[in-house]
Structure formats: structure tokens, C-alpha cells
Design an enzyme around this catalytic site. Structure first.
Site, mmCIF file in Angstrom:
data_model
loop_
_atom_site.group_PDB
_atom_site.id
_atom_site.type_symbol
_atom_site.label_atom_id
_atom_site.label_comp_id
_atom_site.label_asym_id
_atom_site.label_seq_id
_atom_site.Cartn_x
_atom_site.Cartn_y
_atom_site.Cartn_z
ATOM 1 N N ASP A 38 0.834 -1.198 0.000
ATOM 2 C CA ASP A 38 0.000 0.000 0.000
ATOM 3 C C ASP A 38 0.870 1.251 0.000
ATOM 4 O O ASP A 38 2.022 1.233 0.457
ATOM 5 C CB ASP A 38 -0.903 0.028 1.240
ATOM 6 C CG ASP A 38 -1.981 -1.046 1.200
ATOM 7 O OD1 ASP A 38 -2.198 -1.615 0.123
ATOM 8 O OD2 ASP A 38 -2.593 -1.308 2.255
ATOM 9 N N LYS A 60 -4.018 2.628 -2.467
ATOM 10 C CA LYS A 60 -4.801 2.515 -1.238
ATOM 11 C C LYS A 60 -4.578 3.691 -0.291
ATOM 12 O O LYS A 60 -4.703 3.560 0.920
ATOM 13 C CB LYS A 60 -4.476 1.199 -0.492
ATOM 14 C CG LYS A 60 -4.778 -0.066 -1.274
ATOM 15 C CD LYS A 60 -6.240 -0.258 -1.487
ATOM 16 C CE LYS A 60 -6.551 -1.584 -2.211
ATOM 17 N NZ LYS A 60 -7.974 -1.755 -2.469
ATOM 18 N N MET A 169 -9.817 7.023 8.802
ATOM 19 C CA MET A 169 -10.231 7.471 7.470
ATOM 20 C C MET A 169 -11.311 8.560 7.548
ATOM 21 O O MET A 169 -12.266 8.568 6.783
ATOM 22 C CB MET A 169 -10.720 6.284 6.628
ATOM 23 C CG MET A 169 -9.605 5.297 6.302
ATOM 24 S SD MET A 169 -10.177 3.820 5.442
ATOM 25 C CE MET A 169 -10.635 2.790 6.832
#
Length: 526
Positions: A38, A60, A169
Site C-alpha cells: 500500500d 490505497k 479514514m
């Protein structure tokens, strides 16, 4: 199920710092043939990968283009079927918002062998590294972890009832998060912390409340971050080091990047049992440290000479100890023979260096003489007693050394009894993480605290063609030595020397490295 020679490891990289990865994860990385990783993976973590490894970045990162999941699945299966050891490196833990299920199902369908290796999720690491406990007997009896990638999908009415929330996130949706929490009953005075880039040198922390955090962070890029909401945020004031407390509760910036050795990777070649103290010194200055033990300390091939000397201790006038190892091994043998420090009554003790003196003091003894410059060869020149007919016990490493010291003592009438107290051997293999970092030219500075470590270092790198065929790889590497004798070995075996400590101690070596980096960084291309 059809078995292939290859295998896929879904590995959790942790929050960022290599030191926060599991030992198994580091070992697997050092053996990887194919790496699919990632974008959030740190450069130091990639430095653990062998130079021959095929590296494929698949994105990602929030808000950035990423490889489609179906394509990632295909790459994993394809390289596994080619018989490769494939590492699928994921930020944090593979099973916490890691989208591992799709990849595992694809591997099972293709008959590929796989294994999942856990990592530390930023959901746990970020609050801990910021000094915020997620649970507390009074303030937080439970906590919930969630992704706010799609805040409308969350059950805010239920979430506001939970004492502590950890949101990943959520950086781009902070305004929505704050609005939803207050709309469903959370007080505007509720404490909130935002930790960006946790576990990295550039880590930053914002502290505030639901009423002011959006204004505080206006114009800031918050991703990747962990958001902690709840009364436990207030505990940070009582759980961090006093010197790092910011009572204004505004922006708290980690000062790691301002430390003099920040951004430098330093290889420490001391023995495994003695490297921790030096490594700590360097890390306190901001360095990333890789330990590559180039010494193994063990007993001598025979204890008889030392045992014989211990049996006749009263006949000696002086005991000379030139290293921490000499002190430890001598007193261990003294104890093994049923004696202790009282057996040294009437015998004066000379030691070389502050560290050796400290080791002696741990046995409740104070040295009678420490030569200036902390080098053994200055013992004779500055020796406080008349050496004529002086009988001296000198426990040392079995391989010898200090020939000049013994010769000069003898020339002045002294009788030096040399006895082996320990062996200093070369390890059988090189640490794989250190080897990978060297081959990938990821090491900025190599430190040597003895001539023996220089010799053994050269032996350990011999099997590596990238390192042994020429010394070109040393062009941009700083070689740092603790003193003159070690420096000679660096010149003779490595062909160069960049730093020599002014004071021949670990503190002196650390100080010399800091000074060199300060000058080097000011030079063009530094």
C-alpha cells in the site's frame, strides 16, 4: 486443492515505524521475492526488502488513485503460481479495514497457500503514542473503532452513547463527523484529538473540543489520521512526559524531525548484549537504528590461567581492566570461585574509559587510576606508580591485543601476567535486516566501537556480492569510529574514515556523529 511452491503472506506493517512491526513481519520482509504494498507503507519499511525483490505499489491512499481490487487479487495469484514468496504488505493490521477478505477468497479459489500476519492497527497505536488511553475505570469502560470513509452509513444515534470513539479514514470528513455527533446529543465541550502520521517522525497532534476542532485544523491536510473522541483525551495532560506537555491544547507537533539525527539510518555493530545503550543514545537524537551484532562474547577456551591468577590475587599489586567485558567476565569468574570484591583488598585497579569505570562501580569498587583520553596505550605513560618490580594482572580477550601496553610495562620493569577472561568471536551469520539495508544503500552511518567489530563486519559482508566485490557502496556512507585504534582498522579494511570521537566513549562517538551530520547537511548535496 492444488498446491504451489509459492506462498502469499498478508502482513500487517503496523502504524509506520519499523520498530513497531512484529519480529515475524520484519523477518518475512527480509526474505520477500515479490512485494505488493500500500502507498501508506513507510520508506524505512521498504528498506528491509532484499534488493532483488520485485516491488509493486497498489495505492490505497485516501483520495488518491489506487489499483483495482480485482487486479491486486490477480497479481497475488499470478506471482504465487510462479513459485514466489509474495508479501502483501498492508498498513496497520490486515483484518482492520484492510480489505483482506477479497484477497484471501481469490487465493483460496486459485489453490494458493497463504498466511495472515497480524500488525498493530493505528486505531490502537495512535492514541497510545499520543498518551491517550482508550479505556479508564471511570471515563471509558469501552470504545468503538470505525471507518468514516462514508459517514452517512454510520449509526450516529448509537455511536454517541459509546464513551470513547476511534475514527479512522475521517480526515476529509471531519466537519461531517463533528456535526453528526453534536446533532445526536454529544456535548460541544467533548474533547477530541486528531493524530496524523502516527508513529512517524512527522507525527502531529491536534487537541480541542467538538466546538473548535474544525476551526483549529482549517486548511490542514489531516490524512492519514486517527480521531479520538471522549473524556479520555483529557488524560493526556497527566500521562505524557512533562517536557512535552502543551497546556494550550492547540497544535502539538512532534519534535522528532527537529532532532539532529532525524532522517539518518545508523548501523550499530556492537555485540547484541551491549548495543541497547548506544542505540538508545542515537535514537534520542532522532536516528533510526539498525543493530548488526559483529561480536559474540563468550568464555575463554580454558579458565585455568584466570583461575590460577585468582588463587594468587594477593601477590598482585595492580589489576588492569580495559573494557566492560573484562570487568564482567573477571568478576563472574571471581564469584564462580567462591570469592568477591573483598579478595581485591590491597590491590589497586586501573581501568580504561568511563564505561569500564561504571562497570567496576557496579561491583562497589572505585578505580584507582583512569588514564587520560580513555585509551589503553596511555596507561604506561601516565601510570601513577613506579613499575619496577610491580606485578600486574591483566585479564583480556583470548585473541590478545594491547601488545604495546604489555611491552611498555615490561620495558619499565613491570611484570604483566596476561590471562584470557573471555572470547570475542564473529557471529556465524549477518542479521538479515542489516544486510538488506546495506545492500539497498539505506544506511547513512556505520559505527564501530572496536577494531574487532571492523574486522568481523568485513567477514560478515563477504558472502554478499553487492558489498564485497568493490567498496563503491561506501561512497555515501559515513564511517564513524570510537578512537584511534579502531580508526586504523577502518582505514586498513574499509579504506576510509569520516568521524572519530574526540572523547573515546559512546557519548563522545554520539556527539561526533551529531557534529558531522550538522556540517555535512550544510554542504552541497548533503
Amino acid at each position: 486443492m492444488k498446491n504451489y511452491k509459492g506462498k502469499v503472506y498478508l502482513v500487517g506493517a503496523g502504524p509506520g515505524d519499523c520498530d513497531l512491526m512484529t519480529v515475524r513481519s520484519q523477518k518475512l520482509l527480509s526474505q520477500a521475492e515479490v512485494l505488493i504494498y500500500d502507498a501508506l507503507i513507510d520508506i524505512p519499511q521498504l528498506e528491509l526488502i532484499p534488493a532483488t525483490c520485485l516491488k509493486i505499489e497498489v495505492g490505497k491512499r485516501g483520495g488518491k488513485p489506487s489499483t483495482q481490487q480485482q487486479e491486486i487479487n490477480r497479481l497475488l495469484v499470478e506471482h504465487c503460481k510462479l513459485g514466489k514468496q509474495v508479501i502483501r504488505l498492508k498498513s496497520g493490521d490486515p483484518f482492520i479495514f484492510g480489505r483482506s477478505s477479497s484477497e484471501i477468497q481469490a487465493l483460496i479459489a486459485a489453490g494458493c497457500e497463504f498466511e495472515v500476519i497480524p500488525g498493530i492497527s493505528s486505531a490502537l497505536a495512535a492514541p497510545l503514542l499520543a498518551g491517550i488511553p482508550l479505556t479508564d475505570p471511570v471515563m471509558s469502560r469501552c470504545f468503538a473503532v470505525m471507518s468514516a470513509h462514508e459517514p452517512d452509513a454510520l449509526e450516529w444515534e448509537a455511536l454517541v452513547q459509546i464513551e470513547t470513539l476511534v475514527i479512522l479514514m475521517g480526515g476529509r470528513n471531519l466537519s461531517e463527523i463533528v456535526w453528526q455527533l453534536q446533532k445526536h446529543g454529544r456535548s460541544p465541550k467533548t474533547p477530541i484529538a486528531i493524530i496524523r502520521d502516527c508513529g512517524r517522525p512527522e507525527q502531529q497532534i491536534w487537541l480541542g473540543t467538538l466546538s473548535d476542532i474544525v476551526q483549529q485544523t482549517a486548511g490542514q491536510s489531516l490524512s492519514p489520521c486517527a480521531i479520538i473522541i471522549g473524556e479520555v483525551v483529557r488524560l493526556r495532560e497527566y500521562l505524557i512526559q512533562p517536557e512535552s506537555t502543551n497546556m494550550s491544547d492547540t497544535l502539538v507537533t512532534a519534535n522528532h524531525s527537529q532532532l539532529p539525527l532525524a532522517g539518518k539510518t545508523i548501523l550499530v555493530t556492537r555485540s547484541a548484549s551491549q548495543s541497547a545503550e548506544f542505540s538508545d543514545r542515537l535514537q534520542q537524537q532522532g536516528a533510526r537504528v539498525i543493530e548488526m551484532p559483529a561480536l559474540v562474547i563468550g568464555p575463554p577456551s580454558s579458565w585455568e590461567p584466570l583461575d590460577s591468577a585468582i588463587a594468587q590475587l594477593s601477590s598482585f599489586h595492580w589489576l588492569i581492566l580495559t573494557s566492560h567485558n573484562a570487568v564482567d567476565c573477571f568478576f563472574q569468574r571471581l564469584q564462580a570461585k567462591g570469592k568477591d570484591a573483598r579478595s581485591l583488598f590491597g590491590i589497586k585497579i586501573a581501568v580504561v574509559g568511563k564505561k569500564t569505570a561504571e562497570s567496576l562501580r557496579s561491583h562497589s569498587l572505585k578505580p584507582d587510576f583512569i588514564p587520560p583520553n580513555f585509551v589503553a596505550d596511555s596507561l604506561v605513560e601516565n601510570f601513577p606508580d613506579n613499575l619496577q618490580n610491580c606485578k600486574i594482572l591483566f585479564p583480556r580477550v583470548e585473541s590478545g591485543g594491547r601488545e604495546v601496553l604489555v611491552k611498555e610495562f615490561t620495558a619499565k620493569g613491570g611484570q604483566v601476567i596476561e590471562v584470557p577472561a573471555y572470547q570475542s568471536c564473529c557471529p556465524e551469520t549477518i542479521d538479515p535486516i542489516a544486510l538488506s539495508a546495506l545492500e539497498n544503500q539505506a544506511v547513512n552511518i556505520i559505527t564501530f566501537a572496536s577494531s574487532k567489530t571492523v574486522q568481523n563486519f568485513c567477514k560478515l559482508i563477504e558472502p554478499s556480492p553487492e558489498l564485497s566485490r568493490s567498496q563503491d557502496w561506501l561512497t555515501n556512507v559515513c564511517i564513524a569510529s570510537i578512537g584511534p585504534e579502531t580508526s586504523k582498522s577502518c582505514y586498513n579494511l574499509l579504506g576510509k574514515l569520516d568521524v572519530e570521537a574526540k572523547e573515546y566513549t559512546l557519548d563522545g562517538l554520539t556527539e561526533a556523529i551529531v557534529e558531522w551530520v550538522a556540517v555535512y547537511q550544510k554542504l552541497p548535496g548533503g
